[in-house]
Design an enzyme around this catalytic site. Sequence first.
Site, mmCIF file in Angstrom:
data_model
loop_
_atom_site.group_PDB
_atom_site.id
_atom_site.type_symbol
_atom_site.label_atom_id
_atom_site.label_comp_id
_atom_site.label_asym_id
_atom_site.label_seq_id
_atom_site.Cartn_x
_atom_site.Cartn_y
_atom_site.Cartn_z
ATOM 1 N N HIS A 72 -1.624 16.256 -9.554
ATOM 2 C CA HIS A 72 -0.407 16.835 -9.159
ATOM 3 C C HIS A 72 -0.165 17.410 -10.781
ATOM 4 C CE1 HIS A 72 1.610 14.196 -5.995
ATOM 5 N NE2 HIS A 72 0.219 14.236 -5.800
ATOM 6 N N TYR A 196 12.249 14.561 -6.959
ATOM 7 C CA TYR A 196 13.391 14.217 -7.488
ATOM 8 C C TYR A 196 14.638 14.611 -6.750
ATOM 9 C CZ TYR A 196 9.455 11.155 -9.987
ATOM 10 O OH TYR A 196 8.283 10.551 -10.890
ATOM 11 N N PRO A 288 12.382 2.680 -13.329
ATOM 12 C CA PRO A 288 10.794 3.527 -12.475
ATOM 13 C C PRO A 288 11.219 4.927 -12.240
ATOM 14 C CG PRO A 288 12.000 2.573 -10.300
ATOM 15 C CD PRO A 288 12.984 1.379 -11.882
ATOM 16 N N LYS A 292 6.645 4.960 -15.869
ATOM 17 C CA LYS A 292 5.850 4.895 -17.134
ATOM 18 C C LYS A 292 5.764 2.938 -17.366
ATOM 19 C CE LYS A 292 6.851 8.583 -19.045
ATOM 20 N NZ LYS A 292 5.565 9.279 -18.881
ATOM 21 N N TYR A 380 7.278 13.358 -19.598
ATOM 22 C CA TYR A 380 6.639 12.744 -18.101
ATOM 23 C C TYR A 380 4.521 12.949 -17.909
ATOM 24 C CZ TYR A 380 6.505 11.758 -12.520
ATOM 25 O OH TYR A 380 6.835 11.632 -11.331
#
Length: 385
Positions: A72, A196, A288, A292, A380
């Site tokens: 991604h 998200y 979550p 990580k 990220y």
Amino acid sequence: MRTQVGIIGAGPAGLLLSHLLHLEGVDSVVLESRSREYVERRVRAGVCEQPTVELLREVGLADRLDREGLPHHGFSLRFDREDHRIALTDLTGGSITVYGQQEIVKDLIAARLAAGGDIRFGVTGAAVHDVETDRPRIAFDGGELECDVVAGCDGFHGTSRGTVPAGVLKTFDHVYPFAWLGLLAKAEPSHEELIYTNHERGFALHSMRSPEVTRLYLQVDPGERIEDWSDNRIWDELHHRLATDDGFELREGPVIEKSITPMRGFVAEPMRHGRLFLAGDAAHIVPPTGAKGMNLAVADVLVLSRALSALLHKGRTDLVESYSDTCLRRVWRAEHFSNHMTTMLHRASDVDDYQHRLQLSQLRYTATSTAAATSLAENYVGLPF
């Protein structure tokens, strides 16, 4: 039994540590309380940072990941019923790969067994002794393992951390006022990347495990029972929270699994006591939202494998002495980032409209500022090991 490194726990941390030690010429035995079938099937994390993928390739564990994993190059922040893409690769040059933790576990078990590794499943009653000596041991039902070093990779609820005296171990714990209801469905993902979502009724996440399996999450109260959430109720709530003004369509399918998981941040310091070293969830937990957890475990055991190789091959103690401080710098960065993502995207029951407006302001700034988006993307994708 006798070995150089006794490892408690056959999750990603314990198995990868065993593999890395093998490459360094260090013997180990992995003791796991569950069956092989159980550890290969339990569904956990699914996002691999760029450094994690690069390490797995470097140590010969990425053949199936490269075939079946889903790279991604961005993800969406969804708020105000609209998507705002964070272009990970454009901003950082890196990416993430969606590949289930259980698949990494399968790859690790296969690699260790092919190399003659010693993994013992169904070992119960493990207890660590004599870690303040140079001959620690792990006693368990029906036997005992003598070793030079013990690695506690047995998760948050394992026994290893309890071996460290209370006066030595300092813990930091934060329980979040919400939980995640997770749904695994046999359905083609509704979007090519993760979404998200900040919604007035609570957070939602669209993810995936394969081109045929979707992973979805809903923010719920910690006291909710999974029995009170029928499949239809879950789908209705997902449709509501993930809706957009441009007509996003959520694909449904048969539910494979569903569960509710509380959210917390936890860190134990130090991560070493004598000849006992803690790694992964045995030492720290992150919510979550930032993806990580597994990646921190990988970072821990990479540092630990190098330190133990130096200790056992050359008698060097500098790397084992710095192990905890080295790992904790990364752990606290991940805790901060995960907390930032969590508080920006979730709506607690006691958050008033003022606080919600602050969340939306942060989201809008992140979506429109290259500097803010780059900082988010850098964390990220994963900081270099």
